[in-house]
Design a protein around this motif. Structure first.
Motif, PDB file in Angstrom:
ATOM      1  N   GLY A 147      26.599 -33.980   6.478  1.00  0.00           N
ATOM      2  CA  GLY A 147      27.598 -33.423   5.692  1.00  0.00           C
ATOM      3  C   GLY A 147      28.725 -34.419   5.916  1.00  0.00           C
ATOM      4  N   ARG A 148      29.404 -35.200   4.956  1.00  0.00           N
ATOM      5  CA  ARG A 148      30.407 -36.265   4.964  1.00  0.00           C
ATOM      6  C   ARG A 148      29.660 -37.309   5.907  1.00  0.00           C
ATOM      7  N   ALA A 149      28.623 -37.753   5.655  1.00  0.00           N
ATOM      8  CA  ALA A 149      27.664 -38.451   6.603  1.00  0.00           C
ATOM      9  C   ALA A 149      28.181 -39.842   6.863  1.00  0.00           C
TER      10      ALA A 149
ATOM     11  N   ALA B 261      31.468 -40.575   6.753  1.00  0.00           N
ATOM     12  CA  ALA B 261      33.047 -40.523   6.975  1.00  0.00           C
ATOM     13  C   ALA B 261      32.903 -40.243   8.668  1.00  0.00           C
ATOM     14  N   PHE B 262      33.952 -40.888   9.459  1.00  0.00           N
ATOM     15  CA  PHE B 262      34.246 -40.745  10.889  1.00  0.00           C
ATOM     16  C   PHE B 262      35.035 -39.294  11.029  1.00  0.00           C
ATOM     17  N   VAL B 263      34.095 -38.645  11.505  1.00  0.00           N
ATOM     18  CA  VAL B 263      34.479 -37.140  11.817  1.00  0.00           C
ATOM     19  C   VAL B 263      34.200 -36.719  13.344  1.00  0.00           C
ATOM     20  N   PRO B 264      35.002 -37.065  14.264  1.00  0.00           N
ATOM     21  CA  PRO B 264      34.509 -36.918  15.539  1.00  0.00           C
ATOM     22  C   PRO B 264      34.681 -35.334  15.734  1.00  0.00           C
ATOM     23  N   GLU B 265      35.204 -34.470  15.028  1.00  0.00           N
ATOM     24  CA  GLU B 265      35.036 -33.115  15.347  1.00  0.00           C
ATOM     25  C   GLU B 265      33.763 -32.401  15.216  1.00  0.00           C
ATOM     26  N   ARG B 266      33.043 -33.073  14.389  1.00  0.00           N
ATOM     27  CA  ARG B 266      31.442 -32.590  14.599  1.00  0.00           C
ATOM     28  C   ARG B 266      30.943 -32.245  15.766  1.00  0.00           C
ATOM     29  N   TRP B 267      31.445 -32.996  16.799  1.00  0.00           N
ATOM     30  CA  TRP B 267      30.706 -33.146  18.166  1.00  0.00           C
ATOM     31  C   TRP B 267      31.629 -32.214  18.960  1.00  0.00           C
TER      32      TRP B 267
ATOM     33  N   TRP C  50      34.241 -27.594  12.567  1.00  0.00           N
ATOM     34  CA  TRP C  50      33.961 -27.036  11.472  1.00  0.00           C
ATOM     35  C   TRP C  50      32.224 -26.860  11.322  1.00  0.00           C
ATOM     36  N   GLN C  51      32.173 -25.552  11.222  1.00  0.00           N
ATOM     37  CA  GLN C  51      30.515 -25.373  11.532  1.00  0.00           C
ATOM     38  C   GLN C  51      29.689 -26.081  10.495  1.00  0.00           C
ATOM     39  N   PRO C  52      29.982 -26.408   9.210  1.00  0.00           N
ATOM     40  CA  PRO C  52      29.130 -26.842   8.205  1.00  0.00           C
ATOM     41  C   PRO C  52      29.033 -28.269   8.690  1.00  0.00           C
ATOM     42  N   LEU C  53      29.860 -29.125   9.363  1.00  0.00           N
ATOM     43  CA  LEU C  53      29.874 -30.199   9.641  1.00  0.00           C
ATOM     44  C   LEU C  53      29.363 -30.359  11.097  1.00  0.00           C
ATOM     45  N   LYS C  54      29.034 -29.347  12.003  1.00  0.00           N
ATOM     46  CA  LYS C  54      28.558 -29.603  13.361  1.00  0.00           C
ATOM     47  C   LYS C  54      27.606 -30.467  13.543  1.00  0.00           C
ATOM     48  N   ALA C  55      27.659 -31.260  14.570  1.00  0.00           N
ATOM     49  CA  ALA C  55      26.283 -31.918  14.627  1.00  0.00           C
ATOM     50  C   ALA C  55      25.147 -31.480  15.144  1.00  0.00           C
ATOM     51  N   SER C  56      25.162 -30.116  15.736  1.00  0.00           N
ATOM     52  CA  SER C  56      24.162 -29.379  15.945  1.00  0.00           C
ATOM     53  C   SER C  56      23.263 -28.991  14.905  1.00  0.00           C
TER      54      SER C  56
END
Length: 544
Positions: free
Chosen positions: A457-459, A461-467, A472-478
């Motif tokens: 998701g938003r693959a 883009a630089f989104v450190p929050e996914r880690w 935000w749950q829909p973008l979580k790395a898990s």
């Protein structure tokens, strides 16, 4: 041949058994009176007859003479407008998650795998291994020193597997916190001295980052400071490390020069020049590897001499566990330096670039570092975990801020140092209903799956929050497949500790400075590892 005692010890104490295998073999010819066995054999035979042959896997046609290179030729090629990983992306879009190249290397076929679940099947099949390139300069050099540092193949595999398990233990990694922070503090001071007019970092930035990478990896391996950050910084009129006369240079400076020559010469990359024993590149590579081994031996002896039978410093926990290897530790240490320094240095530069073009993320990292420092000063830092393995506890160091660590992880996901992992099948195996014969080079394209939209998701883009835990749950790395992002491959022992190294560097830089990029977007190039192409337009401003 009997296995060495150290191999047995490592395997008994550290290694875990492979869990599952998914292979296709011929049905057993032995008979049995058991109806269960007859039914199982009949089922296996029926399954084997339903398998599709390897040559039915889709892929581009290999033309006479030009073979697959015709597809990237200007104007006439289907993929002439793409380079690097973009070529693989177009192959996946056109042919699917499995793409076959028939004898792409002129000697054996190549299979590209673009789905993480299929990658898991390859890893767990037990029927693949890393390819051995016996004609490479490094293999040629290691054969020459084999009599001095004997280590057979089974022992090498056991040692690397043991290292991977050791460097996953949080109790061991904590021993390096203070040392990595000291090294990051030193290189931050040196980067400040590199600033020219307008706080622009001069052309020696890359060399300084290599110094940091060597010093950090050396600390992990030997538990001592090598001295790569002791030399004075270079102003514009000074000679670069590759121009200074070798006489009078310290061993650390010679190691920096040697490592840069190996990287710039791409001596670890298979190419037409490095595989020709009569070429100048091949002979230059042999000389560089010989100097590198000699310098590694110097620091290894120095590290062992600093250890006593009673006291072992926290940073020497890894060396202490590897000491039973004795002489065989030398080529292992040299290989670890060769394998780790270039990817680590280039990832650090890529991390700087990502932070410089994402000011909001950099500001949040800066704020978190200051908050951690203030909390620690107020006595709110959590107590250190008790030491294990009879190693004294490391001195207190700044706790790694979660968001800074997330920035390092996101950099490795978005721009991994390697585009994939190559495994060679040693026996037939089944993949997506196709029978893969022995002798196929299987490329696991982690560099593409780490940017696959349905995984992340938003693959792109630089989104450190996914880690982060509060991401935000829909973008979580898990939510992604655990093999979707493997920047160093599944078998690399340094995957976990590399995050700690990058985090310590980013924390110290963002604590005092703001990184900016004043120039056009850099091109990405593949030169041994994926890297941003020079020139660099970094500006190191004081943090407000």
């Amino acid at each position: 041949m009997k296995m060495a005692k150290s191999t047995v010890v490592i395997r008994q104490s550290l290694l875990q058994r492979q869990c599952r295998r998914h292979i296709a073999g011929s049905s057993s010819s032995r008979t049995s009176t058991s109806p269960q066995r007859r039914n199982a054999a009949a089922t296996a035979s029926a399954t084997a007859t339903c398998l599709k042959p390897f040559n039915e896997i889709p892929g581009p046609m290999a033309l006479p003479m030009l073979r697959h290179s015709a597809h990237i030729l200007p104007k006439i090629g289907n993929f002439h407008h793409t380079v690097g990983l973009d070529v693989l992306e177009n192959l996946r879009k056109k042919y699917g998650d499995l793409v076959r190249l028939s004898k792409a290397t002129r000697t054996r076929p190549v299979l590209y795998v673009f789905h993480p679940e299929m990658m898991r099947e390859v890893y767990e099949s037990g029927q693949t291994e890393p390819p051995h390139f016996d004609r490479s300069p490094l293999c040629h050099h290691r054969k020459g020193v084999g009599s001095l540092c004997p280590m057979h193949n089974d022992e090498t595999k056991a040692v690397w597997s043991g290292l991977r398990l050791l460097l996953q233990e949080e109790a061991i990694l904590k021993n390096y916190d203070a040392a990595f922070d000291d090294i990051a503090t030193d290189v931050t001071r040196r980067l400040e001295e590199l600033r020219c007019k307008g706080n622009v970092l001069n052309e020696e930035l890359e060399t300084e980052i290599y110094r940091w990478a060597l010093e950090t990896v050396g600390m992990m391996l030997f538990g001592i400071r090598l001295g790569c950050l002791d030399a004075r910084t270079k102003s514009g009129a000074d000679l670069s490390p590759t121009e200074e006369p070798v006489e009078g240079l310290s061993p650390a400076e010679r190691l920096v020069r040697c490592s840069r020559q190996i990287s710039e010469g791409a001596f670890l990359v298979r190419s037409e020049e490095t595989l020709k024993t009569e070429s100048q590149t091949f002979n230059d590579a042999l000389k560089s590897f010989d100097r590198h081994l000699s310098l590694t031996e110097h620091f290894l002896i120095k590290a062992i001499h600093t250890m006593t039978s009673c006291i072992t410093r926290p940073e020497q926990v890894l060396l202490d566990k590897l000491r039973p290897l004795e002489r065989r530790l030398l080529p292992l240490a040299s290989d670890m330096l060769l394998a780790a320094v270039d990817p680590l240095a280039q990832t650090a530069l890529t991390m700087f670039y990502q932070l410089s073009i994402h000011a909001a993320h950099q500001q949040r990292a800066h704020d978190e570092v200051l908050w951690c420092s203030a909390s620690r000063a107020a006595g709110a830092a959590p107590p250190a975990a008790p030491a294990r393995h009879s190693v004294p506890a490391a001195s207190p160091a700044p706790p790694a801020p979660q968001y800074v660590s997330a920035c390092a992880r996101e950099t490795l996901r978005l721009q991994p140092p390697t585009g994939g992992v190559v495994r060679r099948s040693v026996d037939s195996l089944v993949l997506d209903g196709f029978e893969i014969p022995a002798g196929v080079d299987i490329v696991l394209a982690h560099g593409l799956t780490s940017k696959e939209e349905k995984q992340w998701g938003r693959a792109k883009a630089f989104v450190p929050e996914r880690w982060c835990d509060d991401g935000w749950q829909p973008l979580k790395a898990s939510r992604a497949h655990h093999l979707a992002s493997m920047p160093f491959g599944e078998k690399c022992p340094g995957t976990g500790i590399s995050i700690k190294m990058l985090t310590s560097l980013a924390a110290r830089i963002t604590e005092r400075y703001r990184i900016e990029w004043h120039g056009p977007a850099p091109a990405l190039t593949l030169h041994g590892v994926n890297k941003i192409q020079r020139p660099y337009y970094f500006v190191l401003q004081n943090a407000s």
